[in-house]
Scaffold this motif. Structure first.
Motif, PDB file in Angstrom:
ATOM      1  N   ASP A  76       0.817  -1.211   0.000  1.00 38.88           N
ATOM      2  CA  ASP A  76       0.000   0.000   0.000  1.00 38.88           C
ATOM      3  C   ASP A  76       0.855   1.267   0.000  1.00 38.88           C
ATOM      4  O   ASP A  76       0.339   2.366  -0.175  1.00 38.88           O
ATOM      5  N   GLY A  77       2.168   1.122   0.177  1.00 38.76           N
ATOM      6  CA  GLY A  77       3.066   2.274   0.128  1.00 38.76           C
ATOM      7  C   GLY A  77       3.034   3.147   1.364  1.00 38.76           C
ATOM      8  O   GLY A  77       3.540   4.278   1.320  1.00 38.76           O
ATOM      9  N   LYS A  78       2.500   2.645   2.461  1.00 34.40           N
ATOM     10  CA  LYS A  78       2.294   3.476   3.645  1.00 34.40           C
ATOM     11  C   LYS A  78       3.080   2.947   4.844  1.00 34.40           C
ATOM     12  O   LYS A  78       3.411   1.765   4.921  1.00 34.40           O
ATOM     13  N   ASN A  79       3.366   3.884   5.778  1.00 34.05           N
ATOM     14  CA  ASN A  79       3.973   3.527   7.073  1.00 34.05           C
ATOM     15  C   ASN A  79       5.229   2.687   6.895  1.00 34.05           C
ATOM     16  O   ASN A  79       5.348   1.578   7.434  1.00 34.05           O
ATOM     17  N   ILE A  80       6.181   3.227   6.150  1.00 35.82           N
ATOM     18  CA  ILE A  80       7.421   2.533   5.842  1.00 35.82           C
ATOM     19  C   ILE A  80       8.525   3.075   6.738  1.00 35.82           C
ATOM     20  O   ILE A  80       8.803   4.282   6.736  1.00 35.82           O
ATOM     21  N   GLY A  81       9.150   2.209   7.503  1.00 38.19           N
ATOM     22  CA  GLY A  81      10.264   2.607   8.352  1.00 38.19           C
ATOM     23  C   GLY A  81      11.572   2.605   7.579  1.00 38.19           C
ATOM     24  O   GLY A  81      11.673   2.029   6.492  1.00 38.19           O
ATOM     25  N   VAL A  82      12.579   3.228   8.161  1.00 41.90           N
ATOM     26  CA  VAL A  82      13.853   3.347   7.463  1.00 41.90           C
ATOM     27  C   VAL A  82      14.478   1.989   7.182  1.00 41.90           C
ATOM     28  O   VAL A  82      15.067   1.767   6.116  1.00 41.90           O
ATOM     29  N   TYR A 133      17.003  -4.838  -5.267  1.00 38.88           N
ATOM     30  CA  TYR A 133      17.976  -4.389  -6.264  1.00 38.88           C
ATOM     31  C   TYR A 133      19.407  -4.806  -5.946  1.00 38.88           C
ATOM     32  O   TYR A 133      20.322  -4.488  -6.700  1.00 38.88           O
ATOM     33  N   GLN A 134      19.603  -5.469  -4.849  1.00 38.23           N
ATOM     34  CA  GLN A 134      20.921  -5.922  -4.402  1.00 38.23           C
ATOM     35  C   GLN A 134      21.894  -4.747  -4.248  1.00 38.23           C
ATOM     36  O   GLN A 134      23.058  -4.820  -4.652  1.00 38.23           O
ATOM     37  N   LEU A 135      21.407  -3.653  -3.669  1.00 39.00           N
ATOM     38  CA  LEU A 135      22.314  -2.573  -3.291  1.00 39.00           C
ATOM     39  C   LEU A 135      23.137  -3.021  -2.098  1.00 39.00           C
ATOM     40  O   LEU A 135      22.700  -3.825  -1.278  1.00 39.00           O
ATOM     41  N   SER A 136      24.324  -2.465  -1.979  1.00 36.90           N
ATOM     42  CA  SER A 136      25.132  -2.753  -0.805  1.00 36.90           C
ATOM     43  C   SER A 136      24.464  -2.155   0.431  1.00 36.90           C
ATOM     44  O   SER A 136      23.651  -1.228   0.339  1.00 36.90           O
ATOM     45  N   THR A 137      24.817  -2.693   1.594  1.00 40.58           N
ATOM     46  CA  THR A 137      24.249  -2.172   2.832  1.00 40.58           C
ATOM     47  C   THR A 137      24.567  -0.699   3.000  1.00 40.58           C
ATOM     48  O   THR A 137      23.711   0.104   3.400  1.00 40.58           O
ATOM     49  N   VAL A 138      25.787  -0.306   2.667  1.00 46.84           N
ATOM     50  CA  VAL A 138      26.190   1.101   2.818  1.00 46.84           C
ATOM     51  C   VAL A 138      25.357   2.001   1.918  1.00 46.84           C
ATOM     52  O   VAL A 138      24.840   3.040   2.356  1.00 46.84           O
ATOM     53  N   LEU A 139      25.203   1.621   0.645  1.00 48.26           N
ATOM     54  CA  LEU A 139      24.439   2.455  -0.282  1.00 48.26           C
ATOM     55  C   LEU A 139      22.962   2.483   0.095  1.00 48.26           C
ATOM     56  O   LEU A 139      22.324   3.544   0.068  1.00 48.26           O
ATOM     57  N   ALA A 140      22.415   1.337   0.475  1.00 45.99           N
ATOM     58  CA  ALA A 140      21.010   1.288   0.873  1.00 45.99           C
ATOM     59  C   ALA A 140      20.755   2.154   2.109  1.00 45.99           C
ATOM     60  O   ALA A 140      19.744   2.864   2.191  1.00 45.99           O
ATOM     61  N   CYS A 141      21.671   2.125   3.069  1.00 38.59           N
ATOM     62  CA  CYS A 141      21.523   2.955   4.270  1.00 38.59           C
ATOM     63  C   CYS A 141      21.656   4.433   3.935  1.00 38.59           C
ATOM     64  O   CYS A 141      20.899   5.270   4.456  1.00 38.59           O
ATOM     65  N   LEU A 142      22.619   4.772   3.073  1.00 36.84           N
ATOM     66  CA  LEU A 142      22.809   6.172   2.690  1.00 36.84           C
ATOM     67  C   LEU A 142      21.543   6.718   2.045  1.00 36.84           C
ATOM     68  O   LEU A 142      21.084   7.825   2.384  1.00 36.84           O
ATOM     69  N   LEU A 143      20.957   5.980   1.127  1.00 38.71           N
ATOM     70  CA  LEU A 143      19.754   6.438   0.446  1.00 38.71           C
ATOM     71  C   LEU A 143      18.562   6.502   1.400  1.00 38.71           C
ATOM     72  O   LEU A 143      17.789   7.472   1.367  1.00 38.71           O
ATOM     73  N   SER A 144      18.414   5.514   2.244  1.00 43.10           N
ATOM     74  CA  SER A 144      17.253   5.445   3.125  1.00 43.10           C
ATOM     75  C   SER A 144      17.302   6.491   4.230  1.00 43.10           C
ATOM     76  O   SER A 144      16.339   7.242   4.445  1.00 43.10           O
ATOM     77  N   PHE A 145      18.431   6.562   4.943  1.00 47.53           N
ATOM     78  CA  PHE A 145      18.548   7.556   6.003  1.00 47.53           C
ATOM     79  C   PHE A 145      18.600   8.964   5.423  1.00 47.53           C
ATOM     80  O   PHE A 145      18.089   9.909   6.020  1.00 47.53           O
ATOM     81  N   GLY A 146      19.220   9.100   4.223  1.00 47.51           N
ATOM     82  CA  GLY A 146      19.240  10.401   3.569  1.00 47.51           C
ATOM     83  C   GLY A 146      17.846  10.882   3.215  1.00 47.51           C
ATOM     84  O   GLY A 146      17.529  12.074   3.355  1.00 47.51           O
ATOM     85  N   ALA A 147      16.992   9.972   2.742  1.00 47.82           N
ATOM     86  CA  ALA A 147      15.620  10.339   2.408  1.00 47.82           C
ATOM     87  C   ALA A 147      14.867  10.823   3.640  1.00 47.82           C
ATOM     88  O   ALA A 147      14.173  11.843   3.611  1.00 47.82           O
ATOM     89  N   MET A 148      15.006  10.087   4.733  1.00 54.03           N
ATOM     90  CA  MET A 148      14.338  10.475   5.975  1.00 54.03           C
ATOM     91  C   MET A 148      14.817  11.850   6.445  1.00 54.03           C
ATOM     92  O   MET A 148      14.026  12.694   6.880  1.00 54.03           O
ATOM     93  N   ARG A 162      10.630   8.829  11.749  1.00 53.39           N
ATOM     94  CA  ARG A 162      10.009   7.608  12.255  1.00 53.39           C
ATOM     95  C   ARG A 162       9.580   6.704  11.101  1.00 53.39           C
ATOM     96  O   ARG A 162       9.972   5.544  11.033  1.00 53.39           O
ATOM     97  N   CYS A 163       8.763   7.230  10.204  1.00 54.82           N
ATOM     98  CA  CYS A 163       8.317   6.462   9.045  1.00 54.82           C
ATOM     99  C   CYS A 163       7.837   7.435   7.978  1.00 54.82           C
ATOM    100  O   CYS A 163       7.706   8.635   8.223  1.00 54.82           O
ATOM    101  N   LEU A 164       7.591   6.905   6.807  1.00 55.87           N
ATOM    102  CA  LEU A 164       7.075   7.714   5.710  1.00 55.87           C
ATOM    103  C   LEU A 164       6.147   6.876   4.858  1.00 55.87           C
ATOM    104  O   LEU A 164       6.124   5.653   4.942  1.00 55.87           O
ATOM    105  N   SER A 165       5.375   7.565   4.043  1.00 54.50           N
ATOM    106  CA  SER A 165       4.613   6.932   2.976  1.00 54.50           C
ATOM    107  C   SER A 165       5.264   7.338   1.663  1.00 54.50           C
ATOM    108  O   SER A 165       5.902   8.404   1.567  1.00 54.50           O
ATOM    109  N   LEU A 166       5.110   6.517   0.640  1.00 56.38           N
ATOM    110  CA  LEU A 166       5.744   6.835  -0.634  1.00 56.38           C
ATOM    111  C   LEU A 166       5.271   8.179  -1.173  1.00 56.38           C
ATOM    112  O   LEU A 166       6.034   8.897  -1.829  1.00 56.38           O
ATOM    113  N   SER A 167       4.035   8.548  -0.890  1.00 51.03           N
ATOM    114  CA  SER A 167       3.520   9.831  -1.362  1.00 51.03           C
ATOM    115  C   SER A 167       4.263  11.012  -0.759  1.00 51.03           C
ATOM    116  O   SER A 167       4.293  12.107  -1.349  1.00 51.03           O
TER     117      SER A 167
END
Length: 252
Positions: free
Chosen positions: A55-61, A72-87, A94-99
């Motif tokens: 549903d694209g909702k309530n997604i944690g980091v 996508y088989q991103l490395s842990t470092v790259l996946a963390c950089l993108l995820s924490f950077g987005a937050m 805390r969490c986000l929705s894709l919207s």
């Protein structure tokens, strides 16, 4: 913080009843009524395949980190950089929705390769892929390698789009380059640095927001490789921009 297990699978519904792919790991199911999506085909595809809550909702980091690594088989470092950077950029810890990713000029930006600019002052930019822009993007490929969009093509595409829409600030320019670079790097396979990505695969991924038919990750896309690819595109953009006149208004 939300977890994948806590996401409301029941909210991903169909007019005829329950989702037919519920319980079928990572099968594709497009967005349904009540689901939310972002301007990012990569994350939308992860939700459509169940690597993120459908549903694209309530997604944690950590949901984002796991989804990027597993899908996508991103490395842990790259996946963390993108995820924490987005937050961090969204100011949601805390969490986000894709919207939420559609909030204009936060992570989303003008001069997108496949989305129209947000010119009406709305808080949220368009999330639907513009088919004319997608066709123009794909038409730029195949000039160096048959049926492929290479990093060289990506540099030309970004220069044209920014000539049409206006220069981006430094942060959003890096985000824009990173978007196409990661798409090429992940979908193009381990030789994407030289050979780019198949045009049909990129088109399918962007238009339908699903993993390309028959595609499987064949390498781990890491931070250093992504940096090298983005650096090449950045330098080529500077060289190309210095060599050619700006586009006429509306040209792409």
């Amino acid at each position: 913080m939300s977890s994948f297990a806590e996401s409301s699978a029941d909210s991903h519904e169909h007019p005829q009843g329950a989702c037919p792919v519920t319980g079928k790991t990572y099968d594709f199911c497009p967005r349904q009524a009540g689901d939310v999506r972002s301007p990012c085909p990569a994350l939308n595809a992860l939700a459509n395949h169940g690597y993120l809550p459908r549903d694209g909702k309530n997604i944690g980091v950590w949901d984002l980190v796991r989804g990027l690594k597993n899908g996508y088989q991103l490395s842990t470092v790259l996946a963390c950089l993108l995820s924490f950077g987005a937050m961090l950029l969204l100011g949601q810890y805390r969490c986000l929705s894709l919207s939420d990713l559609a909030r204009h000029n936060m992570i989303e930006h003008n001069a997108s390769l496949v989305h129209r600019d947000d010119n009406n002052g709305a808080e949220y930019a368009p999330t639907k892929v513009d088919r004319k822009l997608l066709a123009a993007l794909c038409a730029e490929g195949g000039k160096l390698l048959p049926n492929r969009i290479t990093l060289e093509d990506a540099a030309h595409i970004r220069v044209k789009r920014e000539a049409q829409c206006g220069k981006l600030d430094g942060v959003h320019a890096e985000i824009a380059r990173g978007e196409i670079v990661i798409a090429i790097g992940v979908l193009g396979g381990k030789d994407a640095l030289k050979n780019g990505v198949n045009i049909s695969a990129l088109h399918e991924w962007m238009q339908h927001e699903r993993l390309p038919t028959g595609w499987r990750p064949d390498h781990t896309q890491g931070l250093y490789q992504t940096y090298k690819m983005a650096k090449y595109v950045r330098e080529r953009m500077r060289e190309i921009g210095a060599q050619q006149p700006p586009n006429k208004p509306g040209e792409y």
